[in-house]
Design a protein around this motif. Structure first.
Motif: not given
Length: 295
Positions: A1-14
């Motif tokens: 996944m692009p970095l933006r979507d990885i960061l969004l996935a991490l935001l969901v985890c948080v």
């Protein structure tokens, strides 16, 4: 996944991991069934515009899903969280719904799985057994049993959802909230007498926990998650979401006083490794992996 979507996935985890901390804080002042009912009441208000009638013949399946998820899964999971002395073990054991889903699909839908998936299921449940012997968990064994039961009911819902048509994910959340409120309030009146009358003395921090569970964890967390799975295969998103219990463990250590021992850490690693293997193999067979649900 692009970095933006990885960061969004991490935001969901948080967002989902923070729900363990926020809910545990609120549960110090509220009993679990009433807390769950209040969360669902707020969700009804927020998601009412998404309510849509299901397709013909879908009502029995929809009602079964709403009761299994809204009443049994949520009610038992918050009860387990209240009894637990930590955030780590509940956040890990909740993921047991994924191997439960595979086993139920095998038993009732005739879905087959290879020996590697069977080994991964054994690994995940073996991890639950190992972490169950950690002193932190042994102090509150009922919490472990309740969370396993919660995961089992979520697995039933996951399997039932495969045959549900004509209902969007937000509409399904709205129905779960709407149908679940009344039974939970009734159970609270029965099992938690006087709890509603004590709401006037609840602090703003506890109410913030209710708001966080509904707005941040459910609406925002699931909203971002749905946008991700619309752009990427679930197999690409799922491994990132398994960081949720890792983050929850970190929050437990930092803010809740968790001191997980070797058994909890090893058992947790075994459980999450098994679940990751199950999810990836499910995608390899071109089946939709079970959705990672937050608390």
């Amino acid at each position: 996944m692009p970095l933006r979507d990885i960061l969004l996935a991490l935001l969901v985890c948080v967002a989902w991991a923070g729900n363990f901390l926020g809910s545990a804080t609120a549960l110090q002042e509220m009993p679990p069934l009433l807390f769950t009912a209040l969360r669902l009441m707020l969700l009804v208000v927020l998601l009412a515009p998404f309510l849509r009638r299901p397709g013909p013949g879908q009502w029995p399946r929809l009602l079964a899903i709403t009761l299994c998820t809204g009443v049994m899964h949520f009610g038992l999971s918050f009860w387990a969280l209240k009894l637990a002395g930590d955030l780590s073990s509940p956040s890990i054991v909740m993921q047991s719904y994924i191997p439960f889903s595979v086993l139920l699909a095998w038993a009732f839908l005739g879905e087959r799985f290879a020996w590697r998936t069977g080994a991964a299921i054994s690994l995940s449940f073996g991890g639950v057994l190992v972490l169950g012997f950690d002193p932190l968990v042994l102090d509150n064994p009922a919490s472990l049993g309740l969370m396993l039961a919660s995961g089992f009911f979520l697995a039933i819902s996951t399997v039932l959802m495969r045959g549900l048509g004509g209902v969007t994910r937000y509409s399904l959340q709205a129905w779960i909230a709407l149908v679940g409120v009344s039974p939970l309030l009734g159970l609270s009146l029965w099992l938690e007498p006087g709890a509603i009358g004590r709401l006037g003395g609840v602090s703003g921090t506890a109410w913030a926990g209710v708001a966080y569970a509904a707005i941040v964890a459910s609406v925002l967390g699931h909203g971002i998650y749905y946008s991700l799975v619309q752009r990427h295969a679930v197999a690409k998103v799922m491994p990132w979401l398994l960081l949720t219990p890792v983050f929850a463990t970190g929050l437990g250590i930092a803010f809740w006083g968790d001191r997980p021992g070797p058994k909890l850490l090893v058992g947790g690693a075994m459980t999450l490794a098994g679940i990751l293997l199950i999810s990836l193999r499910s995608q390899a067979k071109a089946r939709t992996a079970p959705v990672a649900e937050e608390l």
